[in-house]
Design a protein around this motif. Sequence first.
Motif, PDB file in Angstrom:
ATOM      1  N   GLY A  76       0.714  -1.219  -0.023  1.00  0.00           N
ATOM      2  CA  GLY A  76      -0.206  -0.010   0.000  1.00  0.00           C
ATOM      3  C   GLY A  76       0.917   1.163   0.028  1.00  0.00           C
ATOM      4  O   GLY A  76       0.612   2.310  -0.688  1.00  0.00           O
ATOM      5  N   LEU A  77       1.888   1.337   0.668  1.00  0.00           N
ATOM      6  CA  LEU A  77       2.828   2.537   0.785  1.00  0.00           C
ATOM      7  C   LEU A  77       3.531   2.453  -0.411  1.00  0.00           C
ATOM      8  O   LEU A  77       3.792   3.879  -0.873  1.00  0.00           O
ATOM      9  N   VAL A  78       3.794   1.654  -1.080  1.00  0.00           N
ATOM     10  CA  VAL A  78       4.711   1.592  -2.231  1.00  0.00           C
ATOM     11  C   VAL A  78       3.657   2.393  -3.539  1.00  0.00           C
ATOM     12  O   VAL A  78       3.993   3.324  -4.087  1.00  0.00           O
ATOM     13  N   ILE A  79       2.372   1.724  -3.552  1.00  0.00           N
ATOM     14  CA  ILE A  79       1.469   2.340  -4.388  1.00  0.00           C
ATOM     15  C   ILE A  79       1.188   3.790  -4.187  1.00  0.00           C
ATOM     16  O   ILE A  79       1.214   4.552  -5.186  1.00  0.00           O
ATOM     17  N   SER A  80       0.918   4.282  -2.871  1.00  0.00           N
ATOM     18  CA  SER A  80       0.556   5.401  -2.682  1.00  0.00           C
ATOM     19  C   SER A  80       1.985   6.509  -2.686  1.00  0.00           C
ATOM     20  O   SER A  80       1.484   7.515  -3.071  1.00  0.00           O
ATOM     21  N   TYR A  81       2.979   6.168  -2.009  1.00  0.00           N
ATOM     22  CA  TYR A  81       3.914   7.009  -1.480  1.00  0.00           C
ATOM     23  C   TYR A  81       4.942   7.047  -2.463  1.00  0.00           C
ATOM     24  O   TYR A  81       5.930   8.012  -2.425  1.00  0.00           O
ATOM     25  N   VAL A  82       5.357   5.939  -3.028  1.00  0.00           N
ATOM     26  CA  VAL A  82       6.481   5.807  -3.900  1.00  0.00           C
ATOM     27  C   VAL A  82       5.982   6.185  -5.256  1.00  0.00           C
ATOM     28  O   VAL A  82       6.904   6.865  -5.861  1.00  0.00           O
ATOM     29  N   PHE A  83       4.994   5.441  -5.585  1.00  0.00           N
ATOM     30  CA  PHE A  83       4.737   5.806  -7.083  1.00  0.00           C
ATOM     31  C   PHE A  83       3.576   6.373  -7.406  1.00  0.00           C
ATOM     32  O   PHE A  83       3.264   7.135  -8.571  1.00  0.00           O
ATOM     33  N   SER A  84       2.832   6.803  -6.417  1.00  0.00           N
ATOM     34  CA  SER A  84       1.517   7.432  -6.658  1.00  0.00           C
ATOM     35  C   SER A  84       0.626   7.117  -7.541  1.00  0.00           C
ATOM     36  O   SER A  84      -0.057   7.960  -8.126  1.00  0.00           O
ATOM     37  N   TRP A  85       0.557   5.973  -7.777  1.00  0.00           N
ATOM     38  CA  TRP A  85      -0.418   5.314  -8.930  1.00  0.00           C
ATOM     39  C   TRP A  85      -2.020   5.654  -8.398  1.00  0.00           C
ATOM     40  O   TRP A  85      -2.815   5.642  -9.383  1.00  0.00           O
ATOM     41  N   ASP A  86      -2.320   5.944  -7.162  1.00  0.00           N
ATOM     42  CA  ASP A  86      -3.842   6.067  -6.808  1.00  0.00           C
ATOM     43  C   ASP A  86      -4.108   7.574  -6.592  1.00  0.00           C
ATOM     44  O   ASP A  86      -5.016   7.980  -6.140  1.00  0.00           O
ATOM     45  N   ALA A  87      -3.071   8.526  -6.961  1.00  0.00           N
ATOM     46  CA  ALA A  87      -3.500   9.830  -6.989  1.00  0.00           C
ATOM     47  C   ALA A  87      -4.475  10.076  -8.262  1.00  0.00           C
ATOM     48  O   ALA A  87      -4.716   9.467  -9.263  1.00  0.00           O
ATOM     49  N   ARG A  88      -5.545  11.057  -7.987  1.00  0.00           N
ATOM     50  CA  ARG A  88      -6.647  11.336  -8.903  1.00  0.00           C
ATOM     51  C   ARG A  88      -5.998  11.324 -10.376  1.00  0.00           C
ATOM     52  O   ARG A  88      -6.589  11.036 -11.426  1.00  0.00           O
ATOM     53  N   ASP A  89      -5.088  12.254 -10.353  1.00  0.00           N
ATOM     54  CA  ASP A  89      -4.505  12.406 -11.914  1.00  0.00           C
ATOM     55  C   ASP A  89      -4.013  11.096 -12.748  1.00  0.00           C
ATOM     56  O   ASP A  89      -4.032  10.724 -13.584  1.00  0.00           O
ATOM     57  N   ALA A  90      -3.390  10.406 -11.563  1.00  0.00           N
ATOM     58  CA  ALA A  90      -2.664   9.031 -12.057  1.00  0.00           C
ATOM     59  C   ALA A  90      -3.529   8.152 -12.455  1.00  0.00           C
ATOM     60  O   ALA A  90      -3.587   7.462 -13.329  1.00  0.00           O
ATOM     61  N   ILE A  91      -4.616   8.121 -11.554  1.00  0.00           N
ATOM     62  CA  ILE A  91      -5.686   7.112 -11.897  1.00  0.00           C
ATOM     63  C   ILE A  91      -6.606   7.546 -13.281  1.00  0.00           C
ATOM     64  O   ILE A  91      -6.885   6.486 -14.106  1.00  0.00           O
ATOM     65  N   ALA A  92      -6.537   8.902 -13.735  1.00  0.00           N
ATOM     66  CA  ALA A  92      -7.191   9.181 -14.820  1.00  0.00           C
ATOM     67  C   ALA A  92      -6.280   8.675 -15.942  1.00  0.00           C
ATOM     68  O   ALA A  92      -6.825   8.450 -17.122  1.00  0.00           O
ATOM     69  N   GLN A  93      -4.860   8.419 -15.902  1.00  0.00           N
ATOM     70  CA  GLN A  93      -4.006   8.184 -16.818  1.00  0.00           C
ATOM     71  C   GLN A  93      -3.828   6.791 -17.045  1.00  0.00           C
ATOM     72  O   GLN A  93      -3.108   6.407 -17.646  1.00  0.00           O
ATOM     73  N   GLY A  94      -4.585   6.028 -15.846  1.00  0.00           N
ATOM     74  CA  GLY A  94      -4.443   4.543 -16.037  1.00  0.00           C
ATOM     75  C   GLY A  94      -3.512   4.071 -15.347  1.00  0.00           C
ATOM     76  O   GLY A  94      -2.989   2.907 -15.355  1.00  0.00           O
ATOM     77  N   ALA A  95      -2.749   4.735 -14.142  1.00  0.00           N
ATOM     78  CA  ALA A  95      -1.488   4.289 -13.726  1.00  0.00           C
ATOM     79  C   ALA A  95      -1.713   3.202 -12.923  1.00  0.00           C
ATOM     80  O   ALA A  95      -0.827   2.279 -12.667  1.00  0.00           O
ATOM     81  N   ASN A 114      -5.909  11.099   0.853  1.00  0.00           N
ATOM     82  CA  ASN A 114      -4.814   9.831   0.711  1.00  0.00           C
ATOM     83  C   ASN A 114      -5.716   8.598   1.623  1.00  0.00           C
ATOM     84  O   ASN A 114      -4.919   8.137   2.463  1.00  0.00           O
ATOM     85  N   ALA A 115      -6.593   8.470   1.171  1.00  0.00           N
ATOM     86  CA  ALA A 115      -7.385   7.388   1.876  1.00  0.00           C
ATOM     87  C   ALA A 115      -6.847   6.179   1.653  1.00  0.00           C
ATOM     88  O   ALA A 115      -6.801   5.468   2.861  1.00  0.00           O
ATOM     89  N   THR A 116      -6.051   5.729   0.661  1.00  0.00           N
ATOM     90  CA  THR A 116      -5.592   4.523   0.547  1.00  0.00           C
ATOM     91  C   THR A 116      -4.393   4.137   1.522  1.00  0.00           C
ATOM     92  O   THR A 116      -3.998   3.306   2.334  1.00  0.00           O
ATOM     93  N   GLY A 117      -3.555   5.401   1.487  1.00  0.00           N
ATOM     94  CA  GLY A 117      -2.368   5.377   2.617  1.00  0.00           C
ATOM     95  C   GLY A 117      -2.966   5.324   3.992  1.00  0.00           C
ATOM     96  O   GLY A 117      -2.430   4.708   4.923  1.00  0.00           O
ATOM     97  N   LYS A 118      -4.048   6.033   4.401  1.00  0.00           N
ATOM     98  CA  LYS A 118      -4.419   6.072   5.744  1.00  0.00           C
ATOM     99  C   LYS A 118      -5.082   4.755   5.897  1.00  0.00           C
ATOM    100  O   LYS A 118      -4.985   4.233   7.224  1.00  0.00           O
ATOM    101  N   MET A 119      -5.473   3.724   5.150  1.00  0.00           N
ATOM    102  CA  MET A 119      -5.959   2.600   5.498  1.00  0.00           C
ATOM    103  C   MET A 119      -5.035   1.580   5.679  1.00  0.00           C
ATOM    104  O   MET A 119      -5.300   0.661   6.438  1.00  0.00           O
ATOM    105  N   THR A 120      -3.715   1.958   5.466  1.00  0.00           N
ATOM    106  CA  THR A 120      -2.522   0.871   5.883  1.00  0.00           C
ATOM    107  C   THR A 120      -2.328   1.125   7.585  1.00  0.00           C
ATOM    108  O   THR A 120      -1.910   0.242   8.079  1.00  0.00           O
TER     109      THR A 120
END
Length: 406
Positions: A144-163, A248-254
Motif C-alpha cells: 500500500g505504501l509503495v502504491i500511494s507514496y512511492v509511485f503515487s499510482w492512486d493519485a487522482r490524476d494518475a488514476i485518470a491516466q490509467g496508472a 490519501n484514503a489508501t495510505g490512511k487505510m494502511t
Amino acid sequence: MNNITARLSVMMFLQFFIWGGWFVTLGTYLAGTLSANGGQIAMAFSTQSWGAIIAPFIIGMIADRFFNAERILGVLHLVGAVLLYMMYQAADFTTFYPYVLGYMIAYMPTLALVNSVSFGQMQDPSKEFGKIRVWGTVGWIVAGLVISYVFSWDARDAIAQGALRNTFMLCAIASLLLGLFSFTLPATPPKGKGQAASLGEALGTDALSLLKNRNFLVFFASSVLICIPLAFYYQNANPFLTEIGVENATGKMTLGQVSEVLFMLALPIFLNKFGIKKTLVLGMLAWVIRYVLFAYGNADEGVVLLLMGIALHGLCYDFFFVSGQIYTDSKAGPNIKSAAQGLITLATYGVGMLVGFWVAGQITDAYIVADGHNWENVWMFPAGFAAVVLVLFLVFFKSEKVSTDD
C-alpha cells in the motif's frame, strides 16, 4: 530468527504483498480505468469468494494426499504471475474478468497452503504462528505504501491516466518471485500419503467431519456470518473515505495493517491467558465498535473516529480470523489439516464473503442520496449484524483450551 523462520517469513511477506498490491485499489481501477459499472465491480470482488469456495477441493484432492504443500504453492503462484500479467494487459472489463476469476481460483488455495507449510514446521503454533504471520501483514502494508507514496499510482490524476494498471505488473513480478521461492521452502509432505483414500477424502470433504463437534460447528457458522460485515469493509471503506473527502484514503487505510502487526504479536498472550472463546469474542466486538465509529465519523472534526475505526482492523482480523486458523489446526486430525484450513477458508472468504459482497451492494445502493450515500445508515447495518453474531456466539460456544497436538 532461525533459517526456517526467516524463509517462512519471506513466504508470508510475498503472499500478502501480492494480494494487498492490487485488491485494495481494485474497485477504483475498474471504475476509473475500465469504466466498469457497479454490477461488474461486484462481480470482480466476488471472484475472491468463488476462488475460496473451490479452494478446499483443490487442497483436499492434492495437498493432503499426493504432493508436498510447498510445491503446489510454487506452481499456483507461477500460474498466478501469468494471470496477473494478463490482467495488466486487459483493455476492458469483458477481457479482464476471466483472468481475475482464474487468478482467484489459483490464489485462494495458497492461503491455506502457506498456513499448512508454516504449521508443519512448528511445535506450538499458538505461540509461534503469529510471529510468522505478522510478516504477511507487513507485506500488505509495504504494498500500500509503495502504491500511494512511492509511485503515487492512486493519485487522482494518475488514476485518470490509467496508472493503477501498473499494480498488476508489480504483483505479477512478486508472484513470479514467490513461485520460484516456494520450491526452496521446507518440505511439507502430505500427511495422508500412501493411505487408502475414500472419495470424500480425495475431495477434502472429510474435513466436514469437524462440524460434528458442536463448538467447531458454532465457530464455523460464526465465521460465515461475521464475514457479511467484513465484506462491507473491503467493498466500501475506500470509496466511503474518498467520497466524504478524506485525503490519501489508501495510505490512511494502511493504519489498519499497522495495528494488525501489533495485535498479531499480542495474540499468543491473549490465547494462552484468556482462551479461544474470549479471544474470538473480543475480535467480534471490535467489528461492532468499528462500524459505529465509521457511522458517526467525518472528514473534519470526526476524522479521529474514522482513524480509530481503521486502527481496529488488527483487533478485528487477528483475534477472530488468525486465532480461528489456529483453532482449526488444533481440531483437525493429522490427515486432514490442509483440508481443514481449506474448509475455514471456504467458510470465511468463500460463502461468507460471497453473501457479504451481495448484501453490502444492496444496502449501499439502498442509501444512495443526491450527493453520494447516507453512510451512517450503511455502516449501522454491519454494526448491528455483527452484534447479533456476537450474542449468538457467546450463548452457544463453550469455553475450551486450544491444543495443537496431533
